[in-house]
Design a protein around this motif. Structure first.
Motif, PDB file in Angstrom:
ATOM      1  N   ASN A  32       0.798  -1.227   0.000  1.00  0.00           N
ATOM      2  CA  ASN A  32       0.000   0.000   0.000  1.00  0.00           C
ATOM      3  C   ASN A  32       0.829   1.276   0.000  1.00  0.00           C
ATOM      4  O   ASN A  32       0.286   2.346   0.211  1.00  0.00           O
ATOM      5  CB  ASN A  32      -0.995   0.000   1.158  1.00  0.00           C
ATOM      6  CG  ASN A  32      -0.322  -0.042   2.509  1.00  0.00           C
ATOM      7  OD1 ASN A  32       0.897  -0.080   2.605  1.00  0.00           O
ATOM      8  ND2 ASN A  32      -1.123  -0.049   3.555  1.00  0.00           N
ATOM      9  N   ASP A  34       1.939   2.640  -2.583  1.00  0.00           N
ATOM     10  CA  ASP A  34       1.389   3.394  -3.715  1.00  0.00           C
ATOM     11  C   ASP A  34       0.157   4.187  -3.294  1.00  0.00           C
ATOM     12  O   ASP A  34      -0.021   5.334  -3.703  1.00  0.00           O
ATOM     13  CB  ASP A  34       1.069   2.468  -4.888  1.00  0.00           C
ATOM     14  CG  ASP A  34       0.102   1.346  -4.536  1.00  0.00           C
ATOM     15  OD1 ASP A  34       0.122   0.878  -3.384  1.00  0.00           O
ATOM     16  OD2 ASP A  34      -0.666   0.922  -5.412  1.00  0.00           O
ATOM     17  N   VAL A  35      -0.681   3.612  -2.454  1.00  0.00           N
ATOM     18  CA  VAL A  35      -1.871   4.303  -1.964  1.00  0.00           C
ATOM     19  C   VAL A  35      -1.471   5.481  -1.082  1.00  0.00           C
ATOM     20  O   VAL A  35      -2.009   6.587  -1.218  1.00  0.00           O
ATOM     21  CB  VAL A  35      -2.793   3.324  -1.186  1.00  0.00           C
ATOM     22  CG1 VAL A  35      -3.961   4.061  -0.563  1.00  0.00           C
ATOM     23  CG2 VAL A  35      -3.279   2.219  -2.098  1.00  0.00           C
ATOM     24  N   ASN A  38      -0.265   8.223  -3.188  1.00  0.00           N
ATOM     25  CA  ASN A  38      -1.229   8.643  -4.211  1.00  0.00           C
ATOM     26  C   ASN A  38      -0.671   8.436  -5.625  1.00  0.00           C
ATOM     27  O   ASN A  38      -0.694   9.342  -6.463  1.00  0.00           O
ATOM     28  CB  ASN A  38      -1.658  10.099  -3.995  1.00  0.00           C
ATOM     29  CG  ASN A  38      -2.905  10.444  -4.763  1.00  0.00           C
ATOM     30  OD1 ASN A  38      -3.744   9.582  -5.015  1.00  0.00           O
ATOM     31  ND2 ASN A  38      -3.038  11.688  -5.151  1.00  0.00           N
ATOM     32  N   ILE A  39      -0.165   7.218  -5.857  1.00  0.00           N
ATOM     33  CA  ILE A  39       0.421   6.864  -7.150  1.00  0.00           C
ATOM     34  C   ILE A  39      -0.370   5.699  -7.731  1.00  0.00           C
ATOM     35  O   ILE A  39      -0.668   4.736  -7.046  1.00  0.00           O
ATOM     36  CB  ILE A  39       1.893   6.415  -6.990  1.00  0.00           C
ATOM     37  CG1 ILE A  39       2.748   7.536  -6.429  1.00  0.00           C
ATOM     38  CG2 ILE A  39       2.456   5.918  -8.307  1.00  0.00           C
ATOM     39  CD1 ILE A  39       4.148   7.102  -6.067  1.00  0.00           C
ATOM     40  N   GLU A  40      -0.708   5.794  -9.011  1.00  0.00           N
ATOM     41  CA  GLU A  40      -1.344   4.682  -9.707  1.00  0.00           C
ATOM     42  C   GLU A  40      -0.263   3.883 -10.419  1.00  0.00           C
ATOM     43  O   GLU A  40       0.489   4.428 -11.229  1.00  0.00           O
ATOM     44  CB  GLU A  40      -2.370   5.196 -10.710  1.00  0.00           C
ATOM     45  CG  GLU A  40      -3.226   4.102 -11.284  1.00  0.00           C
ATOM     46  CD  GLU A  40      -4.397   4.647 -12.075  1.00  0.00           C
ATOM     47  OE1 GLU A  40      -4.755   4.009 -13.079  1.00  0.00           O
ATOM     48  OE2 GLU A  40      -4.930   5.698 -11.689  1.00  0.00           O
ATOM     49  N   PRO A  42       1.035   0.953 -12.976  1.00  0.00           N
ATOM     50  CA  PRO A  42       0.625   0.115 -14.109  1.00  0.00           C
ATOM     51  C   PRO A  42       1.036  -1.341 -13.901  1.00  0.00           C
ATOM     52  O   PRO A  42       0.472  -2.241 -14.504  1.00  0.00           O
ATOM     53  CB  PRO A  42       1.368   0.731 -15.291  1.00  0.00           C
ATOM     54  CG  PRO A  42       2.553   1.385 -14.684  1.00  0.00           C
ATOM     55  CD  PRO A  42       2.132   1.842 -13.303  1.00  0.00           C
ATOM     56  N   ASN A  44       3.488  -4.090 -10.847  1.00  0.00           N
ATOM     57  CA  ASN A  44       4.073  -4.139  -9.507  1.00  0.00           C
ATOM     58  C   ASN A  44       5.116  -5.240  -9.425  1.00  0.00           C
ATOM     59  O   ASN A  44       5.473  -5.855 -10.426  1.00  0.00           O
ATOM     60  CB  ASN A  44       2.969  -4.312  -8.456  1.00  0.00           C
ATOM     61  CG  ASN A  44       2.147  -5.558  -8.685  1.00  0.00           C
ATOM     62  OD1 ASN A  44       2.679  -6.620  -8.985  1.00  0.00           O
ATOM     63  ND2 ASN A  44       0.835  -5.426  -8.564  1.00  0.00           N
TER      64      ASN A  44
END
Length: 67
Positions: A32, A34-35, A38-40, A42, A44
């Motif tokens: 998490n 990335d959450v 605040n990154i989306e 494409p 992982n």
């Protein structure tokens, strides 16, 4: 405070201090960072392990990143 929060905040502080930082969230089940940033994403780390992608292909610039 959780491990991801500590890792993200430490990465931010080190970046603000002018250090080059790579933050790798290796939790394949519940990653998490990335959450929190605040990154989306494409892709992982599971795409690297599978091996569908190279590590460089799944790296993204985070907030405050300059590289």
């Amino acid at each position: 405070m959780g491990k991801s929060n500590i890792a993200v905040n430490l990465a931010i502080k080190l970046s603000m201090a002018g250090k080059d930082v790579v933050l790798l969230d290796a939790d394949l089940g519940l990653a998490n960072a990335d959450v929190l940033c605040n990154i989306e994403l494409p892709a992982n780390l599971s795409h690297v392990i599978s091996p569908q992608k190279e590590l460089a292909d799944v790296m993204v610039k985070g907030p405050g990143g300059s590289g």
